[in-house]
Design an enzyme around this catalytic site. Sequence first.
Site, PDB file in Angstrom:
ATOM      1  NE  ARG A  97     -37.703   5.565  29.740  1.00  0.00           N
ATOM      2  CZ  ARG A  97     -37.062   6.722  29.557  1.00  0.00           C
ATOM      3  NH1 ARG A  97     -37.466   7.552  28.627  1.00  0.00           N
ATOM      4  NH2 ARG A  97     -36.032   7.051  30.313  1.00  0.00           N
ATOM      5  CB  ILE A  98     -32.309   2.174  27.208  1.00  0.00           C
ATOM      6  CG1 ILE A  98     -32.251   2.082  25.683  1.00  0.00           C
ATOM      7  CG2 ILE A  98     -31.074   1.572  27.871  1.00  0.00           C
ATOM      8  CD1 ILE A  98     -31.823   0.767  25.121  1.00  0.00           C
ATOM      9  CG  ASN A 113     -38.393  -7.434  27.415  1.00  0.00           C
ATOM     10  OD1 ASN A 113     -39.393  -6.736  27.223  1.00  0.00           O
ATOM     11  ND2 ASN A 113     -37.411  -7.537  26.540  1.00  0.00           N
ATOM     12  CG  HIS A 115     -36.418  -9.258  21.887  1.00  0.00           C
ATOM     13  ND1 HIS A 115     -36.279  -7.884  21.756  1.00  0.00           N
ATOM     14  CD2 HIS A 115     -35.743  -9.800  20.848  1.00  0.00           C
ATOM     15  CE1 HIS A 115     -35.538  -7.624  20.694  1.00  0.00           C
ATOM     16  NE2 HIS A 115     -35.197  -8.768  20.133  1.00  0.00           N
TER      17      HIS A 115
HETATM   18  C1  GAR Z   1     -44.186  -7.022  20.825  1.00  0.00           C
HETATM   19  O1  GAR Z   1     -43.919  -7.633  19.594  1.00  0.00           O
HETATM   20  C2  GAR Z   1     -43.001  -7.178  21.752  1.00  0.00           C
HETATM   21  O2  GAR Z   1     -42.347  -8.405  21.604  1.00  0.00           O
HETATM   22  C3  GAR Z   1     -42.136  -6.037  21.313  1.00  0.00           C
HETATM   23  O3  GAR Z   1     -43.016  -4.976  21.116  1.00  0.00           O
HETATM   24  C4  GAR Z   1     -44.261  -5.499  20.680  1.00  0.00           C
HETATM   25  C5  GAR Z   1     -45.361  -4.917  21.529  1.00  0.00           C
HETATM   26  O4  GAR Z   1     -46.607  -5.275  21.017  1.00  0.00           O
HETATM   27  N1  GAR Z   1     -41.140  -5.726  22.286  1.00  0.00           N
HETATM   28  C6  GAR Z   1     -39.934  -5.286  21.977  1.00  0.00           C
HETATM   29  O5  GAR Z   1     -39.565  -5.097  20.842  1.00  0.00           O
HETATM   30  C7  GAR Z   1     -39.036  -5.045  23.171  1.00  0.00           C
HETATM   31  N2  GAR Z   1     -37.693  -4.820  22.746  1.00  0.00           N
HETATM   32  P1  GAR Z   1     -47.922  -5.050  21.865  1.00  0.00           P
HETATM   33  O6  GAR Z   1     -47.866  -3.577  22.344  1.00  0.00           O
HETATM   34  O7  GAR Z   1     -49.045  -5.260  20.909  1.00  0.00           O
HETATM   35  O8  GAR Z   1     -47.910  -6.001  23.003  1.00  0.00           O
END
Ligand code: GAR
Length: 212
Positions: A97-98, A113, A115
């Site tokens: 979410r933003i 966070n 990323h």
């Molecule tokens: C992870 O790869 C994380 O880096 C990414 O979502 C995935 C969550 O995986 N986050 C983003 O893209 C944030 N912008 P998970 O639910 O298995 O931890």
Amino acid sequence: MTQSERAPLPIVVLLSGSGSNLQAIIDAVPAGLPVDIRAVISNKMDAYGLERARQAGIPTQVLSHRDYADRESYDAALAALIDGYGAQLVVLAGFMRILSDGFVRRYEGRMLNIHPSLLPRHRGLDTHTRALAAGDGEHGATVHFVSPELDAGPIIIQARVPVHPGDTPESLAARVLEQEHRIYPQAIRWYAEGRLELKDGAALLDGKPVTP
Ligand code: GAR
């Protein structure tokens, strides 16, 4: 005060999906990560991360955007929940979410966070597809403090992986995710140990600027 005398840092984890990063954090606690995961909060009621939390005996909460008129009222409810758990650190682990500026400012220096790219490359979504399309020779993941601009906060730690010929977005994502599970608990540990802080817009580890 030595680390062993310090109480575990109360944290909440926010997620929207599988929660494999949450799992890495849960698994790091018995291995010495000094945090107390007070709650896992999701905007999606079917997020598998909620099931992981339940299995670990961690309280869960679902906050659906459908129940709120706008982003500001959603974020106010989210902040009330977080503060109700006494969290001193907010861990975004795939929370898709933003966040409003007000919410980000409220937790400035207290919200991390992860990323899935080597920021500042590939902010936003579909990072693995975009790294492949760009012909990148390496890719990776970044843990950073959250700032109002999306995926642009001060970097704390990065992990690099090679891009192999024949990689698909899925194979690349799996290689990156393995590294995410290493660097996120590491960054949280630094914070919980009082070694990591945000000061004048820079991430400092042991008082020195981080050089990722
Ligand atoms: C992870 O790869 C994380 O880096 C990414 O979502 C995935 C969550 O995986 N986050 C983003 O893209 C944030 N912008 P998970 O639910 O298995 O931890």
